[in-house]
Design a protein around this motif. Sequence first.
Motif, mmCIF file in Angstrom:
data_model
loop_
_atom_site.group_PDB
_atom_site.id
_atom_site.type_symbol
_atom_site.label_atom_id
_atom_site.label_comp_id
_atom_site.label_asym_id
_atom_site.label_seq_id
_atom_site.Cartn_x
_atom_site.Cartn_y
_atom_site.Cartn_z
ATOM 1 N N TYR A 145 6.355 14.791 17.466
ATOM 2 C CA TYR A 145 6.441 15.736 18.567
ATOM 3 C C TYR A 145 5.075 15.942 19.226
ATOM 4 O O TYR A 145 4.035 15.939 18.550
ATOM 5 N N THR A 146 5.078 16.119 20.521
ATOM 6 C CA THR A 146 3.852 16.523 21.211
ATOM 7 C C THR A 146 3.583 17.987 20.892
ATOM 8 O O THR A 146 4.464 18.711 20.408
ATOM 9 N N GLN A 147 2.346 18.424 21.173
ATOM 10 C CA GLN A 147 2.005 19.806 20.884
ATOM 11 C C GLN A 147 2.854 20.762 21.696
ATOM 12 O O GLN A 147 3.284 21.818 21.197
ATOM 13 N N GLU A 148 3.118 20.412 22.969
ATOM 14 C CA GLU A 148 3.949 21.279 23.814
ATOM 15 C C GLU A 148 5.365 21.380 23.273
ATOM 16 O O GLU A 148 5.955 22.476 23.228
ATOM 17 N N ALA A 149 5.916 20.246 22.825
ATOM 18 C CA ALA A 149 7.269 20.252 22.277
ATOM 19 C C ALA A 149 7.333 21.044 20.977
ATOM 20 O O ALA A 149 8.282 21.797 20.729
ATOM 21 N N LYS A 180 8.732 28.399 19.074
ATOM 22 C CA LYS A 180 9.033 29.611 19.836
ATOM 23 C C LYS A 180 10.526 29.915 19.826
ATOM 24 O O LYS A 180 10.943 31.074 19.651
ATOM 25 N N ASP A 199 5.322 23.515 20.064
ATOM 26 C CA ASP A 199 5.198 24.941 20.381
ATOM 27 C C ASP A 199 6.519 25.494 20.903
ATOM 28 O O ASP A 199 6.910 26.631 20.566
ATOM 29 N N PHE A 200 7.215 24.727 21.720
ATOM 30 C CA PHE A 200 8.496 25.181 22.268
ATOM 31 C C PHE A 200 9.541 25.357 21.165
ATOM 32 O O PHE A 200 10.261 26.369 21.134
#
Length: 376
Positions: A221-225, A231, A227-228
């Motif tokens: 996973y990417t960091q943005e994915a 969350k 984090d999502f």
Amino acid sequence: MKKRLLLALVLLCNVLVFAQKHVVELPAAKDEKGLLPSADGFAYMLPQTTFKVDVTIAKTNYIKGYYAEYAEKLLGLTNVILNNKSSYKLKNVKITPLETTDTNHVYWVELSNRQVKNDFLQGLYSKKQPAEKIAYDTEFAPTSPQLPNFFKNYSELTYIEKEDIYIEKKIIDSVLTEVPVNQIKKVTKSVEQKAKEAADFIIKIRADRYALIAGEQEVPYTQEALDFLIKELNQSEKNYLELFTGITTEEDLHYTLTLTPQSNETQIPLFSFTAENGFNPKTDTKVSENNYFLQFSPQISQQKTQNFFKEKAKEEKYLAATGYKIRLAAPVAINLLQNKQIICQYGQFPILQYGQITTLPNNSDDFPIENFAIIY
């Protein structure tokens, strides 16, 4: 010398002819027996200072969760809401001065023939300002507490499918045979069963979140994915936890009332307030600590002025003025009291009722009475 005296008399006569004849006080508007004089003229009332009081109460609602009774047993939670209740906090008390009519001071101005001929009333009414509209009764503006959508719309399946297996005897080819039979029934879930399913889902969410953080997933996973996903898992956990802990909502309640202090009043009751029951427009007769008042402290004493005019009227040559009657505001300090203690100082306000009513000379025709009275 005689010519000068004659000229002075002519000028004086012109002034007296042009000026209004005199101003008479009328009975208060609430007295139905009061009749207007039959002479040409106009009526006016003195204004008075009315205060609009806006009270803001912060209300906190504690709403019990659907599975509060099983919070400690299934999740070990003890700090949960077990009963629906509300608490209140006094947030703000704001006062706003307004001008209203004083029906205890109504006057009729009789015009001279010269004023009638010169259309004095037409010019006067053209300067008349429209009266300001205000609310006189106590108002209440409630707001509905907004529940979280998940908590408000939560609906778990109320039944489970249960399979029953039993033996049924049948005659097959003239032989008595035992045949197994399956039957599926729908059985209503108990509240504890629903609570256990919700608790199990919370535990699963925590396990999934840990797996993401620990990197147990094979997907890069990417960091943005990442984090999502975390969350979303946090929000899901919060939603399900609120089914056990309950939720807290806040709202503001707005109350509006008006009051008109009289010149002899130094303290006026406003309302009573408690953290348990909130706002009450009536004062508490049992517990004085719950009551709130407005305190009025005039900064100028009118007694000396009144005494002066009383003594002046006793003189033989004293001629009382019969012109316009006006009232100028006096400065008054206003405080908010709770149980005789000052909790807010609003400062000084000009209040008409605490001022002195003054009678002007009858030859004050150019005086802008429309700025000092309410004409009708």
